[in-house]
Enzyme design. Structure first.
Site, short mmCIF file in Angstrom:
data_model
loop_
_atom_site.label_atom_id
_atom_site.label_comp_id
_atom_site.label_asym_id
_atom_site.label_seq_id
_atom_site.Cartn_x
_atom_site.Cartn_y
_atom_site.Cartn_z
N ALA A 106 0.85 -1.19 0.00
CA ALA A 106 0.00 0.00 0.00
C ALA A 106 0.89 1.24 0.00
O ALA A 106 2.12 1.14 0.17
CB ALA A 106 -0.89 0.02 1.23
N LYS A 107 0.29 2.38 -0.21
CA LYS A 107 1.03 3.64 -0.08
C LYS A 107 0.04 4.75 0.20
O LYS A 107 -1.10 4.71 -0.28
CB LYS A 107 1.79 3.96 -1.38
CG LYS A 107 2.90 4.96 -1.19
CD LYS A 107 4.09 4.27 -0.56
CE LYS A 107 5.34 5.09 -0.59
NZ LYS A 107 6.50 4.22 -0.37
N GLY A 108 0.50 5.76 0.96
CA GLY A 108 -0.34 6.93 1.20
C GLY A 108 0.40 8.18 0.80
O GLY A 108 1.63 8.19 0.73
#
Ligand code: GLU
Length: 425
Positions: free
Chosen positions: A114-116
């Site tokens: 994931a990444k934000g």
């Protein structure tokens, strides 16, 4: 190329998302896997976009845009960093989330990717504004977070303090302390010792292993490091500590050069105090571009994606490029480097040390049992050495470059887990 954009019809295709898909597609095609799984593996499972209204110090309200992209969780909960930068955009976060899936799989972590990201300039925010922004962003993506669901960590523009606010916001909202909800926390809040330097240490381990295959040691190489944030600094420091000569370093505004080797600790202190490497004592000034093309053995891009493109690639003199940043070499530049006999050690292997120690931190938080620095460093080295050996063997057996070998192993693991699980419903 897989048309994953049909799932996101309003999004303009950015170069970086195309690059991530290109690297994936190129290898997937060679793997003789079921074509039906290709779009499943290429598409993010979930994309969250939020707007975060924040009261600024001058009393005005500013609205910031934030994203969390969860790419794939076939191997475990989603895991990946949180980036604060003006260049953040949805497709960049989608690309970074996909890279994180391959990285976590390659080093054998029980995580998906994931990444934000939040579109902001963290340098111009006051500590209070940054705290309010972090708390608001986390509260808005709260439904998709959690120690068994998605675990954020630091990335460009965020640090242990930001992770402390993430921990506190999450814990306040669920009503109890949840150490496993975020990694990269400050050590007094039960962050892991050794997490801050972990990405740099992983880069050092991978380069050392690669050089050993060439009967060389770190003491034999001259190194240039592009980027002097957390990753660039610790990489340069640890390489110097093990005998490498760090001849050039750059940050956003420019670089420095010293043919006999830069004192990386002194340069780090100078950079922290002055916010620039300009006029760093004992060094000559170089432009960013000059650092990339200087005469050295090993070039380490440790800043942002797409730094080494087709214009600069033909001029690189290093024989080895170690990707400490995520996605620093474009696909065309990758080809040019290969044609010129330059070895590229790919990001999903080289910079996996950070998320590996994040995994250790998550385990420690869930167990409430905390390791000493020696254990963290020893286990990190074991994970990185094993990952390098697997990639090296694959590259030998398939007679291919390291990126292709690393992607083959990572995609195989995610594809196998996906097909074993099958589709729901
Ligand atoms: N942001 C880091 C990376 O790109 C670390 C992610 C993590 O620790 O979860 O790998």
């Amino acid at each position: 190329m897989t048309d994953t954009n049909r799932f996101f019809p309003k999004i303009k295709t950015s170069a970086f998302w195309q690059h991530a898909n290109h690297y994936f597609d190129r290898v997937y095609q060679t793997m003789k896997l079921d074509e039906l799984w290709r779009p499943v593996l290429a598409s993010p499972r979930r994309v969250v976009s939020v707007s975060c209204p924040i009261r600024m110090d001058d009393g005005k309200i500013q609205v910031f845009t934030g994203y969390r992209v969860q790419h794939n969780n076939a191997l475990g909960p989603f895991k990946g960093g949180l980036r604060y930068d003006m260049s953040v955009n949805l497709e960049e976060v989608m690309a970074l989330a996909m890279l994180q899936t391959w990285k976590n799989a390659l080093v054998g972590l029980p995580f998906g990717g994931a990444k934000g990201g939040v579109v902001c300039d963290p340098k111009t925010l006051s500590p209070g504004e940054k705290e309010r922004l972090t708390r608001r962003y986390i509260s808005q993506i709260m439904p998709v977070l959690g120690p068994d669901q998605d675990i954020p960590a630091p990335d460009v523009g965020t640090d242990a303090q930001v992770m402390a606010w993430v921990l506190d916001t999450y814990s306040m909202m669920v009503g109890h302390q949840e150490l496993g909800a975020v990694t990269g926390k400050p050590v007094p809040l039960r962050g892991s010792v050794g997490r801050e330097e972990a990405t740099g240490r992983g880069v050092m381990c991978v380069l050392r292993k690669f050089l050993a295959t060439q009967n060389k040691a770190l003491g034999d190489v001259k190194v240039a490091v592009q980027g002097f944030g957390n990753v660039g600094f610790h990489t340069a420091r640890l390489l110097e500590e093990r005998g490498a000569t760090v001849i050039a370093i750059s940050e956003r505004n420019g670089g420095i050069y010293c043919s006999t080797g830069i004192d990386t600790d002194a340069a780090g202190q100078y950079y922290r105090e002055n916010g620039t490497l300009d006029d760093c004592p004992g060094c000559e000034a170089l432009t960013n571009e000059e650092v990339l093309v200087c005469e050295c053995d090993v070039l380490i891009p440790a800043a942002m994606e797409n730094t080494i493109d087709e214009d600069i690639a033909p001029h690189i003199q290093a024989h080895t490029v170690v990707e400490a940043a995520n996605g620093p070499v474009t696909p065309r530049a990758d080809e040019i480097l290969r044609e010129n006999g330059v070895t590229v050690l790919p990001d999903i292997l080289s910079n996996a040390g950070g998320v590996t120690v994040s995994y250790f931190e998550w385990v420690q938080g869930l167990d409430n049992y905390f390791w000493d620095l020696k254990r963290v460093q020893d286990e990190l080295q074991r994970v990185m050495d094993r990952a390098f050996d697997a990639v090296n063997t694959q590259a030998d057996e398939a007679d291919c470059d390291y990126r292709t070998a690393a992607y083959t192993l990572a995609i195989r693991r995610v594809a196998e887990a996906s097909s074993l699980r099958g589709l729901f419903p």
